[in-house]
Motif scaffolding. Structure first.
Motif, short mmCIF file in Angstrom:
data_model
loop_
_atom_site.label_atom_id
_atom_site.label_comp_id
_atom_site.label_asym_id
_atom_site.label_seq_id
_atom_site.Cartn_x
_atom_site.Cartn_y
_atom_site.Cartn_z
N TYR A 96 8.85 22.09 8.48
CA TYR A 96 9.80 22.79 9.35
C TYR A 96 9.33 22.75 10.80
O TYR A 96 10.13 22.55 11.73
N GLN A 97 8.03 22.94 11.00
CA GLN A 97 7.46 22.86 12.34
C GLN A 97 7.73 21.49 12.96
O GLN A 97 8.16 21.39 14.11
N ILE A 98 7.48 20.43 12.20
CA ILE A 98 7.71 19.08 12.71
C ILE A 98 9.19 18.83 12.96
O ILE A 98 9.58 18.22 13.97
N HIS A 99 10.04 19.32 12.06
CA HIS A 99 11.49 19.14 12.20
C HIS A 99 12.00 19.79 13.49
O HIS A 99 12.82 19.20 14.21
N LYS A 100 11.54 20.99 13.77
CA LYS A 100 11.98 21.69 14.98
C LYS A 100 11.39 21.07 16.25
O LYS A 100 12.04 21.04 17.30
N LYS A 101 10.19 20.55 16.14
CA LYS A 101 9.50 20.00 17.30
C LYS A 101 10.02 18.61 17.67
O LYS A 101 10.04 18.23 18.84
N PHE A 102 10.43 17.86 16.65
CA PHE A 102 10.91 16.49 16.86
C PHE A 102 12.27 16.31 16.19
O PHE A 102 12.37 15.69 15.12
N PRO A 103 13.32 16.86 16.78
CA PRO A 103 14.64 16.83 16.14
C PRO A 103 15.25 15.44 16.00
O PRO A 103 16.21 15.26 15.25
N ASP A 104 14.70 14.44 16.69
CA ASP A 104 15.26 13.10 16.64
C ASP A 104 14.67 12.23 15.54
O ASP A 104 15.06 11.06 15.40
N ILE A 105 13.72 12.74 14.78
CA ILE A 105 13.17 11.97 13.66
C ILE A 105 13.70 12.55 12.35
O ILE A 105 14.29 13.63 12.32
N HIS A 106 13.48 11.84 11.26
CA HIS A 106 13.85 12.34 9.94
C HIS A 106 12.65 13.07 9.33
O HIS A 106 11.52 12.57 9.39
N VAL A 107 12.88 14.23 8.76
CA VAL A 107 11.86 14.97 8.03
C VAL A 107 12.40 15.27 6.65
O VAL A 107 13.48 15.85 6.51
N ALA A 108 11.67 14.84 5.63
CA ALA A 108 12.11 15.03 4.25
C ALA A 108 10.96 15.55 3.40
O ALA A 108 9.79 15.39 3.75
N VAL A 109 11.31 16.20 2.30
CA VAL A 109 10.30 16.68 1.34
C VAL A 109 10.69 16.22 -0.05
O VAL A 109 11.87 16.17 -0.41
N ASP A 110 9.67 15.87 -0.82
CA ASP A 110 9.86 15.50 -2.22
C ASP A 110 8.47 15.42 -2.84
O ASP A 110 7.60 14.72 -2.33
N ALA A 111 8.26 16.12 -3.95
CA ALA A 111 6.98 16.06 -4.64
C ALA A 111 6.73 14.67 -5.18
O ALA A 111 5.58 14.24 -5.29
N ASN A 112 7.80 13.94 -5.51
CA ASN A 112 7.70 12.56 -5.97
C ASN A 112 7.84 11.65 -4.75
O ASN A 112 8.95 11.37 -4.29
N ARG A 113 6.70 11.18 -4.21
CA ARG A 113 6.75 10.44 -2.95
C ARG A 113 7.48 9.11 -3.11
O ARG A 113 8.13 8.65 -2.17
N CYS A 114 7.36 8.46 -4.27
CA CYS A 114 8.07 7.19 -4.47
C CYS A 114 9.58 7.40 -4.37
O CYS A 114 10.29 6.65 -3.69
N GLU A 115 10.05 8.44 -5.04
CA GLU A 115 11.49 8.75 -4.98
C GLU A 115 11.89 9.14 -3.56
O GLU A 115 12.97 8.78 -3.08
N GLY A 116 11.02 9.89 -2.88
CA GLY A 116 11.32 10.29 -1.51
C GLY A 116 11.47 9.10 -0.59
O GLY A 116 12.37 9.07 0.27
N ILE A 117 10.60 8.11 -0.74
CA ILE A 117 10.70 6.89 0.09
C ILE A 117 12.00 6.15 -0.22
O ILE A 117 12.70 5.66 0.69
N GLU A 118 12.36 6.06 -1.51
CA GLU A 118 13.60 5.39 -1.89
C GLU A 118 14.82 6.08 -1.28
O GLU A 118 15.74 5.43 -0.79
N ARG A 119 14.80 7.41 -1.29
CA ARG A 119 15.93 8.16 -0.73
C ARG A 119 16.00 8.00 0.79
O ARG A 119 17.09 7.84 1.36
N LEU A 120 14.85 8.06 1.45
CA LEU A 120 14.84 7.91 2.90
C LEU A 120 15.38 6.55 3.34
O LEU A 120 16.10 6.45 4.33
N THR A 121 15.02 5.51 2.61
CA THR A 121 15.43 4.15 3.00
C THR A 121 16.80 3.77 2.45
O THR A 121 17.40 2.81 2.92
#
Length: 378
Positions: A96-121
């Motif tokens: 949340y800190q990063i999201h508020k500080k850098f609103p022009d980037i994407h910030v996502a959360v997922d305990a499954n990092r492989c799935e998180g990368i697939e969703r982001l891309t």
């Protein structure tokens, strides 16, 4: 120590897991998009978030950056891509800190990092992502980053530490060999050449690993509930500070504030602490007991959990300031570090095009609106 046998047992389990990855029994995935991992092998704060923010500042002028975290202690599950309606409870305090500080980037959360990368891309909203920064993923071995950055706290050398629960190590010290880059964090700014050599010898890195040193640099204070920034050196020397923290190690903040104020009264909670009504009542009472002039100083991470709580007295709200922190490389290491990161990015066809002819261009700095006059509190 009665915890040592438990540490041996824990070490056996972790070593067996690492062996399964090294032998290929447990599979690691690589991705076509550049992935940079930032993590540690100890529990507690080594400065992951400021170093992730450094990478965001380095790369975001040239390409679309995404930060992927597990979202520690969030109140949600699964994959979440932060937007304007996302709360701290949805993604956790650090994302949340990063999201508020850098609103022009994407910030996502997922305990499954492989799935998180697939969703982001793959998802429509974030498919413009050019690089993914994995926050706190050194032990998440299912993803194989293109660059793995290991952070080591100068004040807690891993070579003399023990495995959990007797010590703070998440895995055996030899796990450091997976790192491409090792950064010794929270160093005193006045380290002598001999001390650099001693630390380098203690770490005993491989020839393929690059070693850097960073220190913490505090930026101007800003009011949590709106107002003008204040340069740290502009604090009135008679100020009495209530230092409110829920982080792993607030010692560095105390050292930064001590020469600039009359007194520091710590109100310390555990890392990622969720403030309860009894905590807020204690904060109000303790602050009211301090002599004037007085102020509350807290961290950016704590401010993410504090900003929406109920019950703060008007005096606390009007005098609560956030002390931001960023990293600064020692031994002129920033140039070499930046070059190493950008060289990795240039190996990817997409990011290479984005960087072509731009890597020597320094992003324009925003004009500072800090007030340099001595602060007087409401």
């Amino acid at each position: 120590m009665f915890l040592v046998p438990l540490s041996w047992l824990y070490g056996l389990v972790v070593r067996f897991r690492n062996h399964l990855f090294d032998a290929g029994v447990l599979k690691r995935r690589t991705f076509s998009i550049p992935v940079i991992g930032v993590g540690n092998i100890t529990v507690g704060g080594t400065g992951k978030t400021p170093h992730v923010e450094y990478l965001v500042r380095l790369l975001s002028p040239y390409m679309k950056v995404a930060v992927l975290s597990r979202g520690y202690k969030r109140k949600s599950k699964g994959y979440i891509l932060a937007d304007a309606t996302t709360s701290m409870r949805d993604i956790g305090d650090e994302p949340y800190q990063i999201h508020k500080k850098f609103p022009d980037i994407h910030v996502a959360v997922d305990a499954n990092r492989c799935e998180g990368i697939e969703r982001l891309t793959g998802d429509e909203r974030s498919k413009d992502t050019s690089v993914i920064l994995l926050d706190d993923a050194f032990q998440h071995r299912y993803v194989k980053p293109g660059i793995n950055i290991l952070l080591v706290d100068y004040n807690r050398p891993i070579s003399t530490d023990r495995l959990l629960p007797a010590g703070r190590l998440r895995e055996p010290v030899e796990g450091k060999e997976r790192a491409d880059i090792v950064i010794v964090t929270k160093c005193p700014r006045n380290l002598k050449p001999m001390e650099f050599r001693v630390m380098s010898k203690m770490l005993s890195l491989r020839p393929y690993q690059k070693l850097y040193y960073t220190t913490l640099e505090y930026e101007p204070l800003y009011p949590l509930y709106g107002g003008d920034k204040i340069a740290l050196d502009a604090l009135a020397p008679e100020t009495n500070v209530l230092l409110l923290t829920g982080i792993a190690s607030p010692r560095q903040m105390e050292l930064a504030l001590q020469p600039r104020c009359a007194s520091i009264t710590p109100l310390t909670f555990g890392d990622h602490h969720q403030f309860k009504p009894c905590d807020i009542e204690k904060l109000n009472t303790l602050f009211a007991s301090l002599p004037e002039p007085r102020m509350v100083v807290t961290t950016e991470k704590d401010s993410a959990r504090l900003v929406d709580v109920n019950g703060l007295s008007d005096e606390v709200r009007n005098n609560t300031y956030v002390l931001p922190v960023k990293v600064d490389f020692l031994q002129n290491g920033a140039e070499a570090f930046n070059k190493q990161i950008l060289s990795y990015m240039k190996k990817n066809p997409k990011s290479s095009i984005l960087l072509k002819g731009k890597e020597d261009v320094k992003p324009k700095e925003k004009k500072s609106s800090e007030k340099r006059n001595t602060i007087r509190f409401k």
